[in-house]
Design a protein around this motif. Structure first.
Motif, PDB file in Angstrom:
ATOM      1  N   GLY A 115       0.790  -1.238   0.000  1.00 44.19           N
ATOM      2  CA  GLY A 115       0.000   0.000   0.000  1.00 44.19           C
ATOM      3  C   GLY A 115       0.815   1.276   0.000  1.00 44.19           C
ATOM      4  N   ILE A 116       2.110   1.177  -0.275  1.00 46.53           N
ATOM      5  CA  ILE A 116       2.951   2.384  -0.337  1.00 46.53           C
ATOM      6  C   ILE A 116       3.120   2.762  -1.811  1.00 46.53           C
ATOM      7  CG2 ILE A 116       5.254   3.331   0.119  1.00 46.53           C
ATOM      8  CD1 ILE A 116       5.354   1.713   2.674  1.00 46.53           C
ATOM      9  N   LYS A 117       2.678   3.988  -2.124  1.00 48.82           N
ATOM     10  CA  LYS A 117       2.707   4.408  -3.533  1.00 48.82           C
ATOM     11  C   LYS A 117       4.114   4.802  -3.966  1.00 48.82           C
ATOM     12  CE  LYS A 117      -1.979   6.057  -4.039  1.00 48.82           C
ATOM     13  NZ  LYS A 117      -2.732   6.998  -3.224  1.00 48.82           N
ATOM     14  N   THR A 118       4.382   4.575  -5.253  1.00 46.22           N
ATOM     15  CA  THR A 118       5.658   4.963  -5.869  1.00 46.22           C
ATOM     16  C   THR A 118       5.337   5.728  -7.151  1.00 46.22           C
ATOM     17  OG1 THR A 118       5.684   2.946  -7.170  1.00 46.22           O
ATOM     18  CG2 THR A 118       6.846   2.868  -5.064  1.00 46.22           C
ATOM     19  N   ALA A 119       6.361   6.247  -7.821  1.00 46.79           N
ATOM     20  CA  ALA A 119       6.175   6.777  -9.168  1.00 46.79           C
ATOM     21  C   ALA A 119       5.718   5.623 -10.059  1.00 46.79           C
ATOM     22  CB  ALA A 119       7.505   7.327  -9.684  1.00 46.79           C
ATOM     23  N   PRO A 120       4.997   5.924 -11.172  1.00 45.61           N
ATOM     24  CA  PRO A 120       4.675   4.837 -12.096  1.00 45.61           C
ATOM     25  C   PRO A 120       5.961   4.176 -12.579  1.00 45.61           C
ATOM     26  CG  PRO A 120       4.114   7.000 -13.044  1.00 45.61           C
ATOM     27  CD  PRO A 120       4.544   7.233 -11.625  1.00 45.61           C
ATOM     28  N   ILE A 130       9.573   1.388 -23.730  1.00 44.66           N
ATOM     29  CA  ILE A 130       9.705   2.596 -22.906  1.00 44.66           C
ATOM     30  C   ILE A 130       8.531   3.533 -23.175  1.00 44.66           C
ATOM     31  CG2 ILE A 130      11.158   4.612 -22.411  1.00 44.66           C
ATOM     32  CD1 ILE A 130      13.590   2.911 -23.227  1.00 44.66           C
ATOM     33  N   PRO A 131       7.767   3.866 -22.133  1.00 43.28           N
ATOM     34  CA  PRO A 131       6.618   4.747 -22.350  1.00 43.28           C
ATOM     35  C   PRO A 131       7.059   6.135 -22.812  1.00 43.28           C
ATOM     36  CG  PRO A 131       6.550   3.742 -20.168  1.00 43.28           C
ATOM     37  CD  PRO A 131       7.900   3.465 -20.729  1.00 43.28           C
ATOM     38  N   ASP A 132       6.146   6.848 -23.506  1.00 45.29           N
ATOM     39  CA  ASP A 132       6.427   8.239 -23.876  1.00 45.29           C
ATOM     40  C   ASP A 132       6.390   9.086 -22.617  1.00 45.29           C
ATOM     41  OD1 ASP A 132       6.595   7.596 -26.503  1.00 45.29           O
ATOM     42  OD2 ASP A 132       4.456   7.961 -26.902  1.00 45.29           O
ATOM     43  N   GLY A 133       6.924  10.257 -22.711  1.00 45.08           N
ATOM     44  CA  GLY A 133       6.834  11.190 -21.589  1.00 45.08           C
ATOM     45  C   GLY A 133       8.064  11.148 -20.729  1.00 45.08           C
ATOM     46  N   GLU A 153      16.250  11.304 -22.327  1.00 46.71           N
ATOM     47  CA  GLU A 153      16.356  12.472 -23.185  1.00 46.71           C
ATOM     48  C   GLU A 153      16.689  11.960 -24.569  1.00 46.71           C
ATOM     49  OE1 GLU A 153      17.865  15.814 -19.994  1.00 46.71           O
ATOM     50  OE2 GLU A 153      19.227  14.304 -20.744  1.00 46.71           O
ATOM     51  N   GLY A 154      15.837  12.291 -25.542  1.00 46.87           N
ATOM     52  CA  GLY A 154      16.089  11.856 -26.912  1.00 46.87           C
ATOM     53  C   GLY A 154      15.873  10.366 -27.086  1.00 46.87           C
ATOM     54  N   GLY A 172       8.453   6.960 -14.089  1.00 46.47           N
ATOM     55  CA  GLY A 172       7.992   8.298 -14.440  1.00 46.47           C
ATOM     56  C   GLY A 172       8.770   9.330 -13.643  1.00 46.47           C
ATOM     57  N   LEU A 173       9.092  10.459 -14.300  1.00 45.16           N
ATOM     58  CA  LEU A 173       9.826  11.529 -13.616  1.00 45.16           C
ATOM     59  C   LEU A 173       8.878  12.211 -12.628  1.00 45.16           C
ATOM     60  CD1 LEU A 173      12.629  13.018 -13.762  1.00 45.16           C
ATOM     61  CD2 LEU A 173      11.446  14.721 -15.162  1.00 45.16           C
ATOM     62  N   VAL A 174       9.286  12.315 -11.387  1.00 45.83           N
ATOM     63  CA  VAL A 174       8.435  12.916 -10.358  1.00 45.83           C
ATOM     64  C   VAL A 174       8.808  14.385 -10.202  1.00 45.83           C
ATOM     65  CG1 VAL A 174       7.762  12.837  -7.923  1.00 45.83           C
ATOM     66  CG2 VAL A 174       8.287  10.713  -9.137  1.00 45.83           C
ATOM     67  N   ASP A 175       7.808  15.239 -10.317  1.00 45.47           N
ATOM     68  CA  ASP A 175       8.046  16.671 -10.163  1.00 45.47           C
ATOM     69  C   ASP A 175       7.846  17.005  -8.676  1.00 45.47           C
ATOM     70  OD1 ASP A 175       8.548  19.245 -10.755  1.00 45.47           O
ATOM     71  OD2 ASP A 175       6.557  19.672 -11.597  1.00 45.47           O
TER      72      ASP A 175
END
Ligand code: AMP
Length: 346
Positions: A115-120, A130-133, A153-154, A172-175
């Motif tokens: 139950g501990i959330k992480t970045a996707p 590799i997903p887009d974004g 990148e690229g 996923g990059l976390v802001d």
């Protein structure tokens, strides 16, 4: 009470600080790993075994000498822990936590399962997976201090090649608004002690500083502590774990990483708490109770890294506000953690 002896797999600074803390409890430490008596931990240990972690004769000797064994870094082979456990010496924390901590995908899956959330995240085997974004690629194993990771990148193919090819972990990059961490210690009876959260800053993927209090709102701080306690309970922890978290702008928290050992972001506990993460780690590993004596001072810890960090040492040594810790490493290399300094608020 006869002497208790704690075996430590690993000869780095975490083992050194654990051995120093264990000495205060009248315990003696035997460290196994590279460098022997010249290593950071070997310099302060009662005995050293200079050997490979897979050397069964050396492991057997460690088991014979020790009442309990712990490890000071997460890349100790799981087979070595299993070997020690077969010799009837308790290894704390055990093999399960080590396995989880050694593979970033297993770590994320485990965190999500409790139950501990992480970045996707997902495991990618080829550039097409590799997903887009915005995202990062990380090696599945042997990553630490920002090593084994690349920002997307690229060209996906080039990014994947830069972490050694697939399979790798895409995240996923976390802001994030801030990074923080909680240290949790738990003993054989299930008593739990937490430290933090500390607010962490990184430079080039390496921890630069940790500050307590973290300056987060109390609800966020409470949630961070609860997550760490939930983690400790879920793995039936005996020892210390560091939980690194991203704080999002709305105050919600995502876990980044767990470290199944004392953590760099908890070094401030040596000077700002009557009982540090290292002492509670040694206590738990030896089957003694952990104690919560709280934090007596606000603190900022800065790592002393590479030649630039060492160049600060002469001035720090004559600064009455600085608690200086040096790890006794013979060679100063760029990016190498040579020591740390803690400033206590007065
Ligand atoms: P790690 O090696 O996974 O602990 O990552 C080292 C540092 O890289 C973290 O403390 C963050 O500053 C940064 N980082 C890692 N993963 C992410 C992510 N998914 N999004 C943004 N920053 C990240």
């Amino acid at each position: 009470m006869t002497h208790r002896t704690l075996g430590i797999l690993g000869t780095g600074q975490l083992g050194r600080m654990t051995a120093l803390a264990a000495a205060r409890l009248g315990a003696r430490c035997v460290v196994l790993g590279p460098g022997g008596r010249e290593s950071p931990a070997g310099q302060v240990a009662w005995d050293t075994i200079e050997a490979d972690y897979m050397d069964e004769d050396a492991l057997a000797r460690l088991a014979d000498l020790s009442d309990a064994v712990t490890y000071e870094f997460e890349n100790v082979p799981a087979a070595s822990v299993a070997f020690l456990e077969q010799r009837s010496v308790p290894v704390r924390p055990g093999a399960r936590l080590l396995e989880v901590g050694q593979n970033r995908a297993a770590e994320k899956a485990f965190l999500n399962a409790i139950g501990i959330k992480t970045a996707p995240w997902r495991v990618v085997r080829a550039p097409a997976d590799i997903p887009d974004g915005p995202g990062l690629l990380k090696t599945l194993r042997m990553g630490y201090d920002g090593k084994g990771q690349a920002r997307m990148e690229g060209e996906p193919a080039r990014a994947l090649a830069s972490v050694g090819g697939g399979p790798a972990l895409w995240e996923g990059l976390v802001d994030f608004a801030a990074e923080c961490s909680v240290i949790v210690a738990r003993d054989v009876r299930g008593a739990v002690v937490t430290y933090g959260p500390a607010r962490n800053t990184h430079a080039g993927g390496i921890l630069a500083s940790s500050e307590v209090p973290a300056g987060l709102d109390s609800a966020t701080e409470g949630k961070a502590l609860e997550m760490a306690m939930a983690l400790a309970g879920a793995v039936d922890l005996v020892g210390v774990v560091g939980l690194e978290l991203f704080v999002l702008p709305d105050g919600s928290l995502l876990a980044n990483e767990i470290a199944p050992r004392p953590h760099n972001s908890g070094h401030w506990t040596i000077d700002a708490c009557a009982v540090s993460q290292f002492e509670n780690h040694a206590r738990a590993a030896l089957g003694l109770p952990v104690v919560e004596l709280g934090r007596h001072s606000d603190a900022v810890m800065e790592n002393l890294i590479g030649p630039e960090g060492m160049a600060r040492v002469p001035a720090l040594l004559s600064d009455p506000g600085a608690c200086v810790h040096l790890y006794g490493k013979g060679e100063t290399r760029p990016g190498r953690k040579m020591g740390h300094v803690t400033w206590l608020a007065r």
